[in-house]
Scaffold this motif. Structure first.
Motif, mmCIF file in Angstrom:
data_model
loop_
_atom_site.group_PDB
_atom_site.id
_atom_site.type_symbol
_atom_site.label_atom_id
_atom_site.label_comp_id
_atom_site.label_asym_id
_atom_site.label_seq_id
_atom_site.Cartn_x
_atom_site.Cartn_y
_atom_site.Cartn_z
ATOM 1 N N SER A 136 0.813 -1.224 0.000
ATOM 2 C CA SER A 136 0.000 0.000 0.000
ATOM 3 C C SER A 136 0.839 1.263 0.000
ATOM 4 O O SER A 136 0.310 2.359 -0.120
ATOM 5 C CB SER A 136 -0.940 0.010 1.212
ATOM 6 N N ILE A 137 2.140 1.122 0.123
ATOM 7 C CA ILE A 137 3.029 2.289 0.121
ATOM 8 C C ILE A 137 3.294 2.708 -1.325
ATOM 9 O O ILE A 137 3.663 1.886 -2.155
ATOM 10 C CB ILE A 137 4.361 1.967 0.816
ATOM 11 N N THR A 138 3.104 3.988 -1.609
ATOM 12 C CA THR A 138 3.357 4.499 -2.955
ATOM 13 C C THR A 138 4.109 5.818 -2.874
ATOM 14 O O THR A 138 4.068 6.512 -1.850
ATOM 15 C CB THR A 138 2.049 4.723 -3.732
ATOM 16 N N ALA A 139 4.794 6.150 -3.964
ATOM 17 C CA ALA A 139 5.513 7.416 -4.030
ATOM 18 C C ALA A 139 4.536 8.559 -3.797
ATOM 19 O O ALA A 139 3.420 8.549 -4.303
ATOM 20 C CB ALA A 139 6.174 7.559 -5.399
ATOM 21 N N GLY A 140 4.946 9.542 -3.032
ATOM 22 C CA GLY A 140 4.088 10.676 -2.731
ATOM 23 C C GLY A 140 3.471 10.606 -1.349
ATOM 24 O O GLY A 140 2.917 11.590 -0.873
ATOM 25 N N GLN A 141 3.593 9.462 -0.680
ATOM 26 C CA GLN A 141 3.106 9.372 0.688
ATOM 27 C C GLN A 141 4.114 10.018 1.634
ATOM 28 O O GLN A 141 5.244 10.288 1.252
ATOM 29 C CB GLN A 141 2.848 7.920 1.069
ATOM 30 N N VAL A 142 3.677 10.272 2.885
ATOM 31 C CA VAL A 142 4.517 11.015 3.815
ATOM 32 C C VAL A 142 4.672 10.301 5.149
ATOM 33 O O VAL A 142 3.816 9.539 5.551
ATOM 34 C CB VAL A 142 3.914 12.395 4.084
ATOM 35 N N VAL A 143 5.757 10.607 5.819
ATOM 36 C CA VAL A 143 5.987 10.093 7.168
ATOM 37 C C VAL A 143 5.648 11.198 8.169
ATOM 38 O O VAL A 143 6.152 12.313 8.056
ATOM 39 C CB VAL A 143 7.448 9.653 7.352
ATOM 40 N N LEU A 144 4.789 10.882 9.132
ATOM 41 C CA LEU A 144 4.474 11.815 10.203
ATOM 42 C C LEU A 144 5.127 11.357 11.491
ATOM 43 O O LEU A 144 5.106 10.174 11.807
ATOM 44 C CB LEU A 144 2.957 11.888 10.432
ATOM 45 N N ARG A 145 5.695 12.298 12.222
ATOM 46 C CA ARG A 145 6.172 11.989 13.565
ATOM 47 C C ARG A 145 5.004 12.189 14.520
ATOM 48 O O ARG A 145 4.464 13.283 14.635
ATOM 49 C CB ARG A 145 7.323 12.915 13.961
ATOM 50 N N MET A 146 4.601 11.129 15.213
ATOM 51 C CA MET A 146 3.479 11.207 16.128
ATOM 52 C C MET A 146 3.959 11.717 17.475
ATOM 53 O O MET A 146 4.588 11.003 18.251
ATOM 54 C CB MET A 146 2.828 9.825 16.265
ATOM 55 N N ASP A 147 3.701 12.990 17.746
ATOM 56 C CA ASP A 147 4.202 13.615 18.968
ATOM 57 C C ASP A 147 3.357 13.281 20.194
ATOM 58 O O ASP A 147 3.866 13.232 21.310
ATOM 59 C CB ASP A 147 4.270 15.132 18.791
ATOM 60 N N SER A 148 2.051 13.082 19.986
ATOM 61 C CA SER A 148 1.136 12.751 21.078
ATOM 62 C C SER A 148 -0.146 12.213 20.455
ATOM 63 O O SER A 148 -0.179 11.907 19.260
ATOM 64 C CB SER A 148 0.845 13.994 21.926
ATOM 65 N N THR A 149 -1.211 12.124 21.230
ATOM 66 C CA THR A 149 -2.490 11.681 20.669
ATOM 67 C C THR A 149 -3.195 12.798 19.923
ATOM 68 O O THR A 149 -4.202 12.551 19.255
ATOM 69 C CB THR A 149 -3.410 11.162 21.789
ATOM 70 N N THR A 150 -2.675 14.024 20.001
ATOM 71 C CA THR A 150 -3.327 15.167 19.352
ATOM 72 C C THR A 150 -2.373 15.976 18.479
ATOM 73 O O THR A 150 -2.732 17.052 18.011
ATOM 74 C CB THR A 150 -3.960 16.104 20.402
ATOM 75 N N SER A 151 -1.166 15.477 18.249
ATOM 76 C CA SER A 151 -0.188 16.253 17.487
ATOM 77 C C SER A 151 0.703 15.344 16.656
ATOM 78 O O SER A 151 1.123 14.275 17.115
ATOM 79 C CB SER A 151 0.676 17.086 18.440
#
Length: 231
Positions: A136-151
């Motif tokens: 399901s991973i495709t070019a153009g997707q992004v990595v998010l750093r999960m800082d908390s349950t709301t950020s």
């Protein structure tokens, strides 16, 4: 700050880079003092990785993860654990971290513990590479750093079809996600560089042709005007 790194594969592409401490940057994940979206508490693999370095692989929701620790990156006797989180749970919570409509392709957590079983909360001595592969991973997707349950914060990463790679020096939680309709975040349309809405190639060509004809008529009129003589 070496603890849990939760990784969910999502929306936009970037260049691979080491995660650096910044505002609000703190150890996350189970036992590290911060709770992140999804929790990342399900352990899928574990191995002892010392100063000589090593590689740990595991199967997570959405794909396979490989963590590569080079020589000298971790203290002697360190235990490296791979975890995962429910894709459905993380996707459902993306609204709360500012990414409504996004979906998750895979999830991953990396936790490092000291030889005595306590959580390692120091920076790595060297960068550790995390590679996630999945259909399901495709070019153009992004990595998010999960800082908390709301950020959550976008993290530099290299994302291609079937693969996402990020380099970490501490333990933030990550989510790699896909934007609604496959759109690149902050782009005006799903197809960056194309004309939005009903515009198509024929319509644009007609507009340009009409403009060119108008310019030609104006230029001809200027050439035919009599010159004004100075008196």
């Amino acid at each position: 700050m070496v603890g849990v790194a939760g990784l969910a594969v999502c929306g936009f592409a970037g260049a691979g880079a080491a995660a650096q401490p910044g505002g609000g940057y703190a150890p996350t994940g189970p036992g590290a003092g911060a709770v992140v979206l999804g929790g990342y508490t399900q352990v899928v693999a574990a191995a002892t990785v010392g100063p000589e370095g090593g590689t740990v692989t595991g199967t997570v929701e959405g794909g396979t993860v490989e963590v590569q620790a080079p020589a000298g990156a971790l203290p002697a006797g360190s235990q490296l654990r791979l975890t995962t989180a429910s894709i459905a749970e993380v996707t459902a919570g993306l609204d709360d971290v500012g990414y409504p409509g996004y979906s998750v392709s895979a999830t991953l957590g990396v936790a490092v513990y000291n030889a005595d079983g306590t959580k390692n909360t120091a920076l790595f001595s060297g960068p550790v590479t995390v590679v996630v592969t999945g259909p399901s991973i495709t070019a153009g997707q992004v990595v998010l750093r999960m800082d908390s349950t709301t950020s959550a914060t976008p993290e530099p990463a290299t994302v291609t079809d079937g693969r996402a790679e990020i380099t970490i020096t501490a333990d933030p939680a990550f989510a790699v996600v896909k934007a609604p309709g496959g759109a690149v975040p902050d782009a005006t349309t799903a197809q960056t560089g194309s004309w939005p809405g009903p515009w198509n190639g024929a319509a644009v060509g007609l507009i340009l042709a009409t403009a060119a004809a108008g310019c030609a008529v104006a230029a001809l009129a200027l050439r035919r005007r009599p010159a004004h003589r100075l008196r």
